[in-house]
Each structure stands twice: as structure tokens, then as C-alpha cells.
Scaffold this motif. Structure first.
Motif, PDB file in Angstrom:
ATOM      1  N   THR A   1      -5.295   4.070  -2.922  1.00 49.33           N
ATOM      2  CA  THR A   1      -6.202   4.273  -1.797  1.00 49.33           C
ATOM      3  C   THR A   1      -6.975   2.753  -1.897  1.00 49.33           C
ATOM      4  OG1 THR A   1      -7.826   5.335  -3.285  1.00 49.33           O
ATOM      5  CG2 THR A   1      -6.491   6.777  -1.776  1.00 49.33           C
ATOM      6  N   ASP A   2      -6.305   1.917  -2.629  1.00 48.25           N
ATOM      7  CA  ASP A   2      -7.156   0.326  -2.560  1.00 48.25           C
ATOM      8  C   ASP A   2      -6.343  -0.136  -1.744  1.00 48.25           C
ATOM      9  OD1 ASP A   2      -8.106  -2.030  -3.292  1.00 48.25           O
ATOM     10  OD2 ASP A   2      -8.165  -1.767  -5.218  1.00 48.25           O
ATOM     11  N   TYR A   3      -7.032  -0.491  -0.568  1.00 48.19           N
ATOM     12  CA  TYR A   3      -6.419  -1.418   0.489  1.00 48.19           C
ATOM     13  C   TYR A   3      -6.073  -2.856   0.023  1.00 48.19           C
ATOM     14  CZ  TYR A   3     -10.494  -4.051   1.459  1.00 48.19           C
ATOM     15  OH  TYR A   3     -11.514  -4.911   1.481  1.00 48.19           O
ATOM     16  N   SER A   4      -6.845  -3.333  -0.850  1.00 48.88           N
ATOM     17  CA  SER A   4      -6.948  -4.710  -1.229  1.00 48.88           C
ATOM     18  C   SER A   4      -5.436  -5.031  -1.959  1.00 48.88           C
ATOM     19  CB  SER A   4      -8.152  -5.194  -2.213  1.00 48.88           C
ATOM     20  OG  SER A   4      -8.018  -4.657  -3.495  1.00 48.88           O
ATOM     21  N   ARG A   5      -4.846  -4.005  -2.447  1.00 45.52           N
ATOM     22  CA  ARG A   5      -3.521  -3.922  -2.979  1.00 45.52           C
ATOM     23  C   ARG A   5      -2.218  -3.874  -2.109  1.00 45.52           C
ATOM     24  NH1 ARG A   5      -6.060  -1.416  -7.982  1.00 45.52           N
ATOM     25  NH2 ARG A   5      -5.575   0.584  -7.039  1.00 45.52           N
ATOM     26  N   GLY A   6      -2.996  -3.696  -0.667  1.00 47.55           N
ATOM     27  CA  GLY A   6      -1.901  -3.476   0.387  1.00 47.55           C
ATOM     28  C   GLY A   6      -1.163  -2.257   0.492  1.00 47.55           C
ATOM     29  N   SER A   7      -1.976  -1.385   0.010  1.00 41.97           N
ATOM     30  CA  SER A   7      -1.412  -0.023   0.159  1.00 41.97           C
ATOM     31  C   SER A   7      -1.768   1.010   1.268  1.00 41.97           C
ATOM     32  CB  SER A   7      -1.826   0.867  -1.081  1.00 41.97           C
ATOM     33  OG  SER A   7      -3.203   0.818  -1.166  1.00 41.97           O
TER      34      SER A   7
END
Length: 170
Positions: A55-61
Motif C-alpha cells: 500500500t505504499d504508492y511511492s514504491r509504484g504499487s
């Protein structure tokens, strides 16, 4: 004897095919995703159907739209399915009040299709499953109608069976 043997073999093959098509696999993984806008290069629609529950958008997920009125996200399953349930993994409160839509129309970008559920809340980093009771549709949308907001989706898992079974079972 040959006809009876052939009929029995056909029944066995059809039963095996029906068991293989039970809604235990995520049919969204093979779909094509799109969304109304893209927040950044690492937040495209495809991120929400990549099988990654992070759920960490900064990792492109996660997928994420820009802040706009009535943002939406959609997956094209490439053919109609009888959809039993949809599981959505969320990050934050970006989905509160969104409609979960299932249908075969692309009218209004698919946002005029019938409602499976309304997303009241999903805990931060949590997954919530919505029952669609075998609604038929090729398209699944998440739509924040008439709200000015971002739309962030980390994963959408869709379970169902093809609308038409190619096998003629007895």
C-alpha cells in the motif's frame, strides 16, 4: 458402448472445466486498466491489478489520479464475467464514498454501469471484499461521482466465472 464411453468422457471433461472456472483466481490480473488521470509516472492504473498488495504508492504499487471532479479507475476484463466478489486494497481514505460498478457499457467511461457496492470505508492499508452476487460485466469501475478528490487504489482483485461456458455439459 462407444457412445456411452464418449458421453462419460465428455461429462468428465466438462466437470473438470467447470471446476477450473470456479471463482478462486483473480481474473483482474489479465485485464487492461485505465483511469481518468495519472498523478505521476509511478501511479498508473495498471498498478492496481499487478498482484502486489503493498500500500505504499511511492514504491509504484498503487494507482492514483490527480485531484479532480469525479475521478475514476476501470479494468477491462476483455470478456464478460459473472462476478462473485471484488476485493479492494486501499491506502488512506481516498476511496470513501466511491461506487463499485460492474457492467458491459463504456457509456460515461463505464461510470453508468450498475452498482455492485458503495465503498464507505476501508481501513488504511486494509483490504475489503464486496459481494457482487454474480453480476455480469466486462468492465469494473471505481468511481467517486461528483466529488473533487484524488482516487487512489492499491489493488483490485476480481473473482468470477466467464458469462458463457464454452463446454456443453449434460
Amino acid at each position: 458402448m462407444g457412445l456411452l464411453h464418449s458421453a462419460a468422457l465428455l461429462w468428465i471433461l466438462c466437470t473438470a472445466a467447470a471446476e477450473d472456472s470456479m471463482p478462486t483466481r483473480n481474473i483482474a490480473l489479465h485485464g487492461r486498466a485505465t483511469q481518468s488521470t495519472v498523478y505521476s509516472g509511478t501511479t498508473s492504473a495498471i498498478n492496481a491489478i499487478d498482484g502486489n498488495l503493498d500500500t505504499d504508492y511511492s514504491r509504484g504499487s498503487c494507482s492514483w489520479t490527480t485531484a479532480e471532479v469525479s475521478p475514476w479507475w476501470r479494468v477491462d476484463l476483455l470478456r464478460p464475467y459473472k462476478i462473485s466478489q471484488i476485493a479492494i486494497t486501499n491506502s488512506g481514505a481516498w476511496l470513501d464514498g466511491a461506487k463499485l460498478l460492474v457492467g458491459n457499457s463504456l457509456e460515461n467511461n463505464g461510470n453508468s454501469n450498475p452498482i455492485c457496492a458503495e465503498i464507505n470505508s476501508i481501513p488504511d492499508g486494509g483490504t475489503k471484499t464486496f459481494q457482487c452476487n454474480y453480476m455480469v460485466g466486462r468492465y469494473v469501475n471505481i468511481f467517486l461521482e461528483e466529488k473533487h478528490n484524488y482516487l487512489q487504489v492499491c489493488e483490485v482483485e476480481i473473482f468470477g466465472v466467464p458469462e458463457s461456458n464454452e463446454c456443453l455439459c449434460f
